[in-house]
Scaffold this motif. Sequence first.
Motif, short mmCIF file in Angstrom:
data_model
loop_
_atom_site.label_atom_id
_atom_site.label_comp_id
_atom_site.label_asym_id
_atom_site.label_seq_id
_atom_site.Cartn_x
_atom_site.Cartn_y
_atom_site.Cartn_z
N LEU A 197 -60.80 23.57 81.96
CA LEU A 197 -60.67 23.07 80.28
C LEU A 197 -59.48 22.13 80.35
N SER A 198 -58.44 21.88 81.58
CA SER A 198 -57.66 21.22 82.04
C SER A 198 -57.21 20.60 83.17
N ALA A 199 -55.85 19.52 83.35
CA ALA A 199 -55.76 19.36 84.93
C ALA A 199 -54.71 20.60 85.42
N GLU A 200 -54.27 20.89 84.92
CA GLU A 200 -53.58 22.61 84.94
C GLU A 200 -54.57 23.84 84.74
N GLU A 201 -54.26 24.86 85.53
CA GLU A 201 -55.06 26.11 85.05
C GLU A 201 -54.53 26.61 84.38
N ILE A 202 -55.46 27.56 83.50
CA ILE A 202 -54.68 27.83 82.22
C ILE A 202 -54.79 29.25 82.09
N PRO A 203 -53.71 30.93 82.14
CA PRO A 203 -54.18 31.82 82.02
C PRO A 203 -54.98 32.65 81.55
N VAL A 204 -55.87 33.03 82.37
CA VAL A 204 -57.24 33.67 81.52
C VAL A 204 -56.88 34.33 81.02
N GLY A 205 -56.20 35.21 80.51
CA GLY A 205 -55.14 36.05 79.31
C GLY A 205 -55.30 35.93 78.33
N LEU A 206 -54.83 34.19 78.17
CA LEU A 206 -55.17 33.60 76.94
C LEU A 206 -56.12 32.70 76.29
N ILE A 207 -57.06 32.49 77.52
CA ILE A 207 -58.42 32.10 76.96
C ILE A 207 -59.26 33.55 76.46
N ALA A 208 -58.92 34.70 77.11
CA ALA A 208 -59.91 35.58 77.20
C ALA A 208 -59.30 36.20 75.48
N ASP A 209 -58.17 36.19 75.18
CA ASP A 209 -57.29 36.48 73.65
C ASP A 209 -57.89 35.32 72.83
N LEU A 210 -58.37 34.13 73.04
CA LEU A 210 -58.63 32.84 72.05
C LEU A 210 -60.02 33.63 71.92
N LEU A 211 -61.40 34.13 72.97
CA LEU A 211 -62.32 33.76 72.55
C LEU A 211 -62.89 35.38 72.27
N GLY A 212 -62.23 36.31 72.42
CA GLY A 212 -62.46 37.71 71.96
C GLY A 212 -62.24 38.07 70.96
N VAL A 213 -60.91 37.18 69.91
CA VAL A 213 -61.10 37.01 68.53
C VAL A 213 -61.99 36.04 67.64
N VAL A 214 -62.65 35.51 68.70
CA VAL A 214 -63.56 34.52 68.10
C VAL A 214 -64.83 35.56 68.05
N VAL A 215 -64.51 36.45 68.85
CA VAL A 215 -66.58 37.19 69.17
C VAL A 215 -66.39 37.98 68.22
N PHE A 216 -64.98 38.70 68.21
CA PHE A 216 -64.84 40.04 67.07
C PHE A 216 -65.37 38.98 66.14
N VAL A 217 -64.74 38.23 65.03
CA VAL A 217 -65.14 38.13 64.41
C VAL A 217 -66.10 37.63 64.00
N ALA A 218 -67.12 37.00 64.78
CA ALA A 218 -68.57 36.78 64.43
C ALA A 218 -69.16 37.94 64.44
N VAL A 219 -69.04 39.17 65.84
CA VAL A 219 -69.82 39.87 65.20
C VAL A 219 -69.12 41.27 64.12
N LEU A 220 -68.32 41.09 63.27
CA LEU A 220 -67.98 41.83 63.08
C LEU A 220 -68.56 42.43 61.32
N PRO A 221 -69.46 40.93 61.00
CA PRO A 221 -70.44 41.37 59.54
C PRO A 221 -71.78 42.29 60.73
N LEU A 222 -71.99 42.28 62.09
CA LEU A 222 -72.54 43.46 62.07
C LEU A 222 -72.32 44.75 62.52
N LEU A 223 -70.88 44.88 62.63
CA LEU A 223 -70.45 46.42 62.70
C LEU A 223 -69.68 46.65 61.23
N ARG A 224 -69.56 46.07 60.25
CA ARG A 224 -69.37 46.56 59.42
C ARG A 224 -70.69 47.48 59.13
#
Length: 335
Positions: free
Chosen positions: A303-330
């Motif tokens: 994503l950038s010239a300097e590597e981004i810590p993978v933990g940050l990407i995992a947190d951001l994508l994890g939130v997006v995925v969880f919000v996306a599947v939340l209606p099905l989980l409910r």
Amino acid sequence: MTLRGSVVGCLCAAGLVVLSVLSACLGRFALQPGQVLHALLTVGHAPAGGDMVHTVLFGARLPRIGGAICVGAALSVAGAAYQAVFRNPLVSPGLLGVLAGAGTGAALGIVWGMGHAGVAALSFLGGLAAVAFGVGVAQMFDAASMLMLIFGGLISSALFTAFLSLLKYVADPQNQLPDIVFWLLGSLTQVTPQALGVLLGPVVVGIVLLSACGRMLDGLAMGDEEARTLGIPVMALRYGVIGGATVLAAMTVAVAGMIGWIGLVVPHVARLLVGPCNMRVLPVSACVGGMFLLACDDLARTLSAEEIPVGLIADLLGVVVFVAVLPLLRRGWRA
């Protein structure tokens, strides 16, 4: 395993292989899929001095890909196992303090000036110590109560988080504190072929053993008394699965630092794919978790010239995925 579970499992495994090949192509030294496949097929016939493709592929990218798959699979299976044991869909591997303890151990190793191997070892031991402390607190009051076990985990997490804050405070702000912060953000840059060799065996064994407990975990979901009538050793199963999942989670922090959300989100995605049966959920969680963290690492590298810590990407994508599947989980929770 049902036909649906078998099909989904095969598709997930195939997707993991395809994503691994694509990940091997990504980076500042771009490779073509044909080059990657040719290098893999001629691994024993490389030039005497090696060439750039073999050096980049086998020296850096393949160990990192293997590390991402192992860490993602281990965290996902640990999360699924914790959710099954506690009969709570919002439980993650950090419930009993393993992440806080592992982070504290790593910070202690950095403050003491230990090398990477020493920091990783202290991180692993710190994670185990935190969970042992939480379980010990629960044993002091009511060993059979899951509520007390959760309270013990909360106490352990708070205690080791305080220790971690103290270590940050006393760390050298020029040399040690940045290393502690970087470790806590999560990264796969330290995964070497040697580290992968140490990680791979225990992770595979742990995933296989936890998956083998899937049928008993299904019985445990009906309640302790019902499980006992089925001949399931409830306490031995509970603490055995907690121990195995803790070892998996602690090993991931020792290798890659703190990476969250995977252990919470991926098991839900696996249940949407194959249903609630833990015999299917645990192995599918391993495949999906490996793909998820591998995709996160690809983004972190590109994503950038300097590597981004993978933990940050995992947190951001994890939130997006969880919000996306939340209606099905409910819908499932209401059912």
